[in-house]
Motif scaffolding. Sequence first.
Motif, mmCIF file in Angstrom:
data_model
loop_
_atom_site.group_PDB
_atom_site.id
_atom_site.type_symbol
_atom_site.label_atom_id
_atom_site.label_comp_id
_atom_site.label_asym_id
_atom_site.label_seq_id
_atom_site.Cartn_x
_atom_site.Cartn_y
_atom_site.Cartn_z
ATOM 1 N N THR A 1 0.847 -1.199 0.000
ATOM 2 C CA THR A 1 0.000 0.000 0.000
ATOM 3 C C THR A 1 0.879 1.245 0.000
ATOM 4 O OG1 THR A 1 -0.057 0.158 2.412
ATOM 5 C CG2 THR A 1 -1.725 -1.254 1.347
ATOM 6 N N VAL A 2 0.248 2.381 -0.183
ATOM 7 C CA VAL A 2 0.970 3.659 -0.138
ATOM 8 C C VAL A 2 1.636 3.840 1.227
ATOM 9 C CG1 VAL A 2 0.703 6.168 -0.192
ATOM 10 C CG2 VAL A 2 -0.490 4.753 -1.880
ATOM 11 N N ASP A 3 0.920 3.507 2.298
ATOM 12 C CA ASP A 3 1.475 3.645 3.645
ATOM 13 C C ASP A 3 2.648 2.693 3.860
ATOM 14 O OD1 ASP A 3 -0.123 5.699 4.498
ATOM 15 O OD2 ASP A 3 -1.553 4.427 5.580
ATOM 16 N N GLU A 4 2.533 1.478 3.357
ATOM 17 C CA GLU A 4 3.626 0.514 3.504
ATOM 18 C C GLU A 4 4.864 0.991 2.746
ATOM 19 O OE1 GLU A 4 0.972 -3.549 4.186
ATOM 20 O OE2 GLU A 4 1.539 -2.941 2.156
ATOM 21 N N ALA B 1 5.639 4.048 2.116
ATOM 22 C CA ALA B 1 6.175 5.189 2.858
ATOM 23 C C ALA B 1 7.012 4.714 4.045
ATOM 24 C CB ALA B 1 5.036 6.092 3.338
ATOM 25 N N ASP B 2 6.553 3.677 4.723
ATOM 26 C CA ASP B 2 7.333 3.118 5.827
ATOM 27 C C ASP B 2 8.630 2.494 5.331
ATOM 28 O OD1 ASP B 2 5.796 3.922 7.945
ATOM 29 O OD2 ASP B 2 4.833 1.982 8.294
ATOM 30 N N LYS C 1 6.803 1.524 11.889
ATOM 31 C CA LYS C 1 5.344 1.689 11.920
ATOM 32 C C LYS C 1 5.024 3.171 11.904
ATOM 33 C CE LYS C 1 1.130 0.399 14.413
ATOM 34 N NZ LYS C 1 0.549 -0.353 15.565
ATOM 35 N N ASP C 2 4.270 3.589 10.911
ATOM 36 C CA ASP C 2 3.846 4.989 10.785
ATOM 37 C C ASP C 2 5.027 5.949 10.847
ATOM 38 O OD1 ASP C 2 1.224 4.075 10.635
ATOM 39 O OD2 ASP C 2 0.942 4.218 12.812
ATOM 40 N N ARG C 3 6.065 5.609 10.061
ATOM 41 C CA ARG C 3 7.269 6.431 9.945
ATOM 42 C C ARG C 3 7.989 6.621 11.274
ATOM 43 N NH1 ARG C 3 3.613 5.565 6.791
ATOM 44 N NH2 ARG C 3 2.452 7.502 6.878
ATOM 45 N N GLY D 1 0.549 -4.135 12.375
ATOM 46 C CA GLY D 1 0.718 -3.052 11.404
ATOM 47 C C GLY D 1 2.146 -2.600 11.204
ATOM 48 N N ARG E 1 6.028 -2.811 9.619
ATOM 49 C CA ARG E 1 6.617 -3.152 8.317
ATOM 50 C C ARG E 1 8.104 -3.451 8.510
ATOM 51 N NH1 ARG E 1 2.406 1.080 7.330
ATOM 52 N NH2 ARG E 1 0.638 -0.315 7.007
#
Length: 288
Positions: free
Chosen positions: A158-161, A163-164, A187-189, A214, A216
Motif C-alpha cells: 500500500t501507499v502507507d507501507e 512510505a514506511d 510503523k507509521d514512519r 501493522g 513493516r
Amino acid sequence: MISRTVSEMPPVGVIAGNGRFPFLVLDGARQLGRNVTIVAIQEEADHSIEEAAVGVPEAIVHWVSLGQLGRCISLLKQSGVTEAVMAGQVKHFKLFSGLVPDSTLLSVLKRLRVQSTDALLSAIADVLEEHGITLIESTAFLGSLLAGSGTLTRRNPTVDELADFEFGYRIADTVAGLDIGQTVVVKDRAIVAVEAMEGTDDVIGRAGRLAGPGTRIVKVAKPNQDMRFDVPVVGVPTVEAMRGAGASALSVDAGKTLIVDGDAFVQAADKAGLSVIGRTIECTGQHR
C-alpha cells in the motif's frame, strides 16, 4: 592447457551452520556434479545433514565445535578442498559469548581491531586463504534463489507501507553499514526496533510486542555486502514471525537476499496476506 571435467575437480567444502542453507548448497553443488565435504558446527547444524549427505555423489560429513577452527581447516585440507562455502547462520552472540577458541581461532581473535561479525568472518577467510582454501560466495550454487526485484507476492504494498519502507531504508542502510544488524521494523514512519545480535525473527517479534500489529519490516544487505558470509536470508520462518507479530509487509534487497524455499515462502506470504518486495540495488552499491 588441459581443462578438468567437473568430476575431476576438488570437492567443495561446506562449513555448515543452522537452518536450511547448508542443505540447499549441498543440493546445488550436487546438481553440478561436485563432490562435497561438509564440516558441520556441532552447536548449530541440523543433524539431519548426515541423512542428506547420503546420495549421489555422496558427501562426507565431519563435526566440529564452534571454536575449532584449526580442526575445521585440517579436515578440509585432508579432503583436498581448495574452495569452501560458509552456509547457515551461527547466532552472532555465540561468536563473542561462551566461545572456547582453539589456538588457530585464538590467533584470529587477537588480530581483530573491532569485535564485529564482519571483522571476525573476514579474518577467518584470510586464515583459510593462508591454508590454500578460498572462501567463495555463499550463493555460488544458489543464484536462482536470490530475491528478484519488484513485488514478489500477490499483493502489492500500500501507499502507507511504501512510505514506511522509504523511511526505513536510510536507517537500515546505516545500521547495516555499521555492522550492527540487517533489519529495522517501522510503523507509521517511526522506528520500532533495530536488529542487533538477536536475529531477524526475534526482532520482528519484539517489535510486535512493542507496537502491536501493522509493522513493516525492512531487511537490507550491507552497503558493500561481502557475499561470502552473513548474506541476508528470509524464508517461511520469517513469514511465521511476521504473522505472529501482526506485521503486514516486508522489503528485501533484490539480488542480495537469499529466499530459502522460495515457492513455499511466497505461498505462505500470500496466504497470510503479506506484501513482499525486492528493492533494486544499483551496481554502485547504492539503492533505489
